[in-house]
Write an enzyme that holds these catalytic residues in place. Structure first.
Site, PDB file in Angstrom:
ATOM      1  N   ASP A 102       0.899  -8.449   3.029  1.00 22.05           N
ATOM      2  CA  ASP A 102      -0.463  -8.380   3.561  1.00 22.05           C
ATOM      3  C   ASP A 102      -1.309  -9.385   2.797  1.00 22.05           C
ATOM      4  O   ASP A 102      -1.670  -9.141   1.654  1.00 22.05           O
ATOM      5  CB  ASP A 102      -0.998  -6.957   3.401  1.00 22.05           C
ATOM      6  CG  ASP A 102      -2.416  -6.799   3.915  1.00 22.05           C
ATOM      7  OD1 ASP A 102      -3.024  -7.812   4.329  1.00 22.05           O
ATOM      8  OD2 ASP A 102      -2.919  -5.665   3.895  1.00 22.05           O
ATOM      9  N   HIS A 159      -1.251  -1.176  10.089  1.00 25.42           N
ATOM     10  CA  HIS A 159      -0.516  -2.440  10.221  1.00 25.42           C
ATOM     11  C   HIS A 159       0.796  -2.225  10.961  1.00 25.42           C
ATOM     12  O   HIS A 159       1.435  -1.175  10.814  1.00 25.42           O
ATOM     13  CB  HIS A 159      -0.167  -3.022   8.849  1.00 25.42           C
ATOM     14  CG  HIS A 159      -1.344  -3.453   8.045  1.00 25.42           C
ATOM     15  ND1 HIS A 159      -1.637  -4.776   7.789  1.00 25.42           N
ATOM     16  CD2 HIS A 159      -2.301  -2.738   7.408  1.00 25.42           C
ATOM     17  CE1 HIS A 159      -2.724  -4.857   7.042  1.00 25.42           C
ATOM     18  NE2 HIS A 159      -3.148  -3.639   6.791  1.00 25.42           N
ATOM     19  N   ASN A 202      -4.283 -10.493   3.717  1.00 23.56           N
ATOM     20  CA  ASN A 202      -5.727 -10.252   3.903  1.00 23.56           C
ATOM     21  C   ASN A 202      -6.489 -11.540   4.186  1.00 23.56           C
ATOM     22  O   ASN A 202      -7.633 -11.714   3.744  1.00 23.56           O
ATOM     23  CB  ASN A 202      -6.319  -9.509   2.694  1.00 23.56           C
ATOM     24  CG  ASN A 202      -6.211  -7.998   2.841  1.00 23.56           C
ATOM     25  OD1 ASN A 202      -6.517  -7.444   3.893  1.00 23.56           O
ATOM     26  ND2 ASN A 202      -5.770  -7.322   1.789  1.00 23.56           N
ATOM     27  N   GLU A 255       0.832  -1.212   0.000  1.00 25.33           N
ATOM     28  CA  GLU A 255       0.000   0.000   0.000  1.00 25.33           C
ATOM     29  C   GLU A 255       0.869   1.266   0.000  1.00 25.33           C
ATOM     30  O   GLU A 255       0.703   2.155   0.827  1.00 25.33           O
ATOM     31  CB  GLU A 255      -0.982   0.029   1.185  1.00 25.33           C
ATOM     32  CG  GLU A 255      -2.194  -0.860   0.989  1.00 25.33           C
ATOM     33  CD  GLU A 255      -3.392  -0.437   1.834  1.00 25.33           C
ATOM     34  OE1 GLU A 255      -4.046   0.556   1.465  1.00 25.33           O
ATOM     35  OE2 GLU A 255      -3.677  -1.101   2.836  1.00 25.33           O
ATOM     36  N   TYR A 274       0.604  -7.790  -1.963  1.00 22.39           N
ATOM     37  CA  TYR A 274      -0.594  -7.177  -1.393  1.00 22.39           C
ATOM     38  C   TYR A 274      -1.809  -7.920  -1.958  1.00 22.39           C
ATOM     39  O   TYR A 274      -2.318  -7.598  -3.021  1.00 22.39           O
ATOM     40  CB  TYR A 274      -0.661  -5.685  -1.726  1.00 22.39           C
ATOM     41  CG  TYR A 274      -1.863  -5.001  -1.132  1.00 22.39           C
ATOM     42  CD1 TYR A 274      -2.211  -5.210   0.197  1.00 22.39           C
ATOM     43  CD2 TYR A 274      -2.651  -4.151  -1.889  1.00 22.39           C
ATOM     44  CE1 TYR A 274      -3.316  -4.580   0.739  1.00 22.39           C
ATOM     45  CE2 TYR A 274      -3.752  -3.519  -1.355  1.00 22.39           C
ATOM     46  CZ  TYR A 274      -4.080  -3.752  -0.029  1.00 22.39           C
ATOM     47  OH  TYR A 274      -5.177  -3.139   0.499  1.00 22.39           O
TER      48      TYR A 274
END
Length: 267
Positions: free
Chosen positions: A149, A258, A151, A34, A110
DNA sequence: ATGGTTGATCGTCAA
């Protein structure tokens, strides 16, 4: 060697934190997610003066990734392939960048958020993970780390209250199966042995003082091939980096939602 | 079910 992964939620707004983090923990390779910046918008000056090289994907919205390394960046690869029917290929390719840093192939990832289980973005997430798995099988016999990440919260203990995640993304059976597929292929979660329960959280929503109440999730991972995992000597989560009060006391702006995950490797 | 916060960009979307 010491590597780390961190969803920084805009590298431009948090470059001071990134540089301080690299120094504080003596990091050799940092994978960031990000970045929210195009390649020509990256704040490189300070990083380069500290001896780091940067390889990044460019995307101005929310899903750029980068590698920041002081042990070299060779054989840079971006993304996996176009996502048919899901718009601009940049959307998928901006989510992954890989390179050989200090002899280890590291991918900064990501994984798509998924949004809602009935959203097309959820199917895109599962498809993307399938493509990543296929690609990762090619690197399994080298020292390889898939970091970032994801998710996904693979276990119930990886969320603060599993009851609140009924019908939510990040904990569904297909998402967990997609994550576990990497473990079945011979990769390992190299941080899990070093944490336990809520001490493993890496993400706390900005809303509702989730950090202050430790209502977080464990969704940022370092997944290693056997040749990588065998070299791991320790791992920890820099929870202080997520602490708004500590940041304020140190004259810093708001933290990312995060926390960074740090892994030590033997030489 | 809603709301709360942050960032990029400047009305609104994504997380």
């Amino acid at each position: 060697m010491r590597i780390a992964t961190w969803n920084v939620n805009s590298i431009r707004s948090r470059i001071d934190r990134v540089e301080a983090f690299l120094q504080r923990h003596d990091i050799d390779v940092l994978a960031v997610q990000e970045t929210k910046a195009k390649v020509d918008q990256l704040p490189l000056m300070g990083l380069e003066s500290m001896g780091y090289e940067v390889a990044a994907t460019g995307f101005s919205q929310w899903n750029g990734v980068a590698l920041i390394s002081r042990v070299g960046i060779e054989d840079v690869q971006v993304g996996f392939s176009e996502m048919p029917g899901f718009g601009d290929p940049l959307v998928s390719e901006a989510r992954a960048i890989g390179a050989v840093c200090g002899g280890v192939r590291i991918w900064s990832l990501y994984v798509p958020n998924g949004r809602k289980v009935d959203d097309p973005h959820y199917a895109y997430k599962l498809d993307w993970l399938g493509r990543l798995r296929t690609a990762a099988q090619q690197w399994r016999d080298e020292p390889t780390a898939l970091v970032g990440d994801w998710n996904i919260a693979p276990l119930d203990e990886d969320v603060f209250d599993i009851a609140q995640f009924k019908n939510s993304t990040h904990v569904t059976v297909p998402e967990r199966a997609a994550f576990n597929a990497f473990l079945e292929d011979g990769y390992a979660d190299v941080v899990r042995p070093h944490i336990s329960g809520d001490a493993g959280y890496t993400y706390w929503d900005y809303y509702r003082q989730r950090f202050e109440r430790n209502r977080g999730m464990r969704i940022d991972f370092v997944i290693g091939s056997p040749a990588f995992s065998d070299r791991v000597t320790g791992a920890f989560i820099d929870r202080d980096e997520r602490d708004p009060a500590l940041g304020k006391a140190n004259g810093l702006g708001s933290p990312s939602d995060h926390a960074p995950v740090i892994v030590n490797l033997s030489d």
